[in-house]
Enzyme design. Sequence first.
Site, short mmCIF file in Angstrom:
data_model
loop_
_atom_site.label_atom_id
_atom_site.label_comp_id
_atom_site.label_asym_id
_atom_site.label_seq_id
_atom_site.Cartn_x
_atom_site.Cartn_y
_atom_site.Cartn_z
N SER A 1 58.86 29.33 42.47
CA SER A 1 58.21 28.28 43.03
C SER A 1 59.04 27.17 43.35
O SER A 1 60.28 27.16 42.44
CB SER A 1 57.15 27.23 42.37
OG SER A 1 56.55 26.27 41.56
N TYR B 1 56.76 25.32 33.29
CA TYR B 1 56.65 25.99 33.79
C TYR B 1 57.95 26.40 35.05
O TYR B 1 58.74 27.07 35.20
CB TYR B 1 55.76 24.97 34.67
CG TYR B 1 55.16 26.03 36.36
CD1 TYR B 1 54.07 27.16 36.07
CD2 TYR B 1 55.54 25.74 37.34
CE1 TYR B 1 53.78 27.55 37.19
CE2 TYR B 1 55.05 26.11 38.63
CZ TYR B 1 54.43 27.73 38.15
OH TYR B 1 53.97 27.58 39.91
N1 LIG Z 1 49.33 27.08 43.76
C1 LIG Z 1 50.57 26.70 43.36
O1 LIG Z 1 51.02 25.98 44.50
C2 LIG Z 1 51.66 27.87 43.21
C3 LIG Z 1 52.97 27.27 43.46
C4 LIG Z 1 54.47 27.49 43.56
C5 LIG Z 1 54.30 28.68 43.06
N2 LIG Z 1 52.95 29.08 42.40
C6 LIG Z 1 52.82 30.68 41.44
O2 LIG Z 1 52.23 31.88 42.15
C7 LIG Z 1 52.26 32.93 41.42
C8 LIG Z 1 50.86 33.26 41.68
O3 LIG Z 1 49.64 32.20 42.12
P1 LIG Z 1 47.90 31.13 42.06
O4 LIG Z 1 48.27 30.04 42.29
O5 LIG Z 1 47.85 32.36 42.90
O6 LIG Z 1 47.45 31.40 40.46
P2 LIG Z 1 46.15 32.07 40.21
O7 LIG Z 1 45.47 31.65 38.84
O8 LIG Z 1 45.27 32.17 41.13
O9 LIG Z 1 46.44 33.52 40.29
C9 LIG Z 1 47.36 34.20 38.64
C10 LIG Z 1 46.67 35.69 38.89
O10 LIG Z 1 48.35 36.06 37.57
C11 LIG Z 1 47.01 35.95 36.71
N3 LIG Z 1 48.03 36.26 34.82
C12 LIG Z 1 48.23 35.49 34.22
N4 LIG Z 1 48.79 36.11 33.84
C13 LIG Z 1 49.32 37.39 33.63
C14 LIG Z 1 49.99 38.74 32.91
N5 LIG Z 1 50.28 38.18 31.99
N6 LIG Z 1 49.73 39.29 33.32
C15 LIG Z 1 49.54 40.16 34.38
N7 LIG Z 1 48.74 38.50 35.29
C16 LIG Z 1 48.66 37.79 34.83
C17 LIG Z 1 45.86 35.68 36.76
O11 LIG Z 1 45.28 36.72 35.80
C18 LIG Z 1 46.09 35.75 37.57
O12 LIG Z 1 44.98 36.71 38.52
C19 LIG Z 1 52.13 32.11 39.87
O13 LIG Z 1 53.59 32.59 39.39
C20 LIG Z 1 52.41 31.00 40.29
O14 LIG Z 1 52.99 30.03 39.83
C21 LIG Z 1 52.00 28.64 42.61
#
Ligand SMILES: NC(=O)c1ccc[n+]([C@@H]2O[C@H](COP(=O)([O-])OP(=O)(O)OC[C@H]3O[C@@H](n4cnc5c(N)ncnc54)[C@H](O)[C@@H]3O)[C@@H](O)[C@H]2O)c1
Length: 277
Positions: free
Chosen positions: A157, A170
């Site tokens: 991130s 986080y």
């Molecule tokens: N959305 C944003 O703005 C953003 C920004 C920076 C980083 N990220 C990172 O991108 C990645 C995806 O995030 P997203 O926005 O798609 O979120 P999201 O919540 O839509 O998807 C996250 C997925 O991770 C799964 N998950 C959670 N705990 C888990 C575990 N213990 N084992 C396996 N799967 C698990 C959830 O079920 C979900 O399907 C994450 O690492 C998040 O931190 C997101």
Amino acid sequence: MNAAAGRVAVVAGGGRKGSIGREVAEHLVREGYRVVASDIGGTLKTHPDYEVAPMDDLDDLAASYDPAVLITRRCDVTDEAQVKALFDDAEAEYGVVDVAVNCAGLGIGLKPVVDLELRDWQVNIDVMATGAFLFARQAARTMVAAETPGRIITIASQAGKTGVRLLAAYSAAKFAVIGLTQAMAGELGRHGITVNTVCPGTIETPLLAVEGGVYQTFSKASGRSSDDFRNRLADYIPVKRLGTPADVAHAVAYLASAEASFVTGSALNVAGGEEMH
Ligand SMILES: NC(=O)c1ccc[n+]([C@@H]2O[C@H](COP(=O)([O-])OP(=O)(O)OC[C@H]3O[C@@H](n4cnc5c(N)ncnc54)[C@H](O)[C@@H]3O)[C@@H](O)[C@H]2O)c1
């Protein structure tokens, strides 16, 4: 023929509709990969009210594809045995694993540090630091044993580069991912394996909109409505929009490609300029 045709990719956190991981899994299928898409599918033991991918989402994903190109598995990245089983299954179903992408993540515990509970801190570290380690370590073990020039990719991130207020747990977990990536890249280069992380900015996924998530927390902190907060944020970002899961999936696909063999240890911003270092 597509350069990726027949290559095998394992994706963690790839079940939830609208998530980055789901888009990564589907994008890689479109590029010709055979994909094992996995997710926790259920609830978190410590935070049963937090929305992770329901089993329905995984089932729906499986039903949308011919099993010759995509299968789904249930895997909690914090569980060592489940992570090993995921890679063993992928090899048994499709053969040598070329690409491993960990997209599992959470938006829990967005609070001032003085209010942060130990269980909030712990779940962030468990899922996004320890989970990243367990997944990347198993990917490395599998790829080294198969003597394949694999690609290991984690989603960190922008908060893993600059600590963000209200996101202490986080941010700490995401800083750990970048350190892990660099150390692993240093070790695995001699095997032809690259290790990289993608650092998304603000990407419109369900994670932002959950109860206690980014929209709710930061709009409350700034005294604005969620829509107003979102629109101001979009205006602050140099490219004047929030990101999409597809923006991230394209970066992952590049890092997964044969053409990216000289790119390792990097933490690639996909942030529209919101983060630049
Ligand atoms: N959305 C944003 O703005 C953003 C920004 C920076 C980083 N990220 C990172 O991108 C990645 C995806 O995030 P997203 O926005 O798609 O979120 P999201 O919540 O839509 O998807 C996250 C997925 O991770 C799964 N998950 C959670 N705990 C888990 C575990 N213990 N084992 C396996 N799967 C698990 C959830 O079920 C979900 O399907 C994450 O690492 C998040 O931190 C997101």
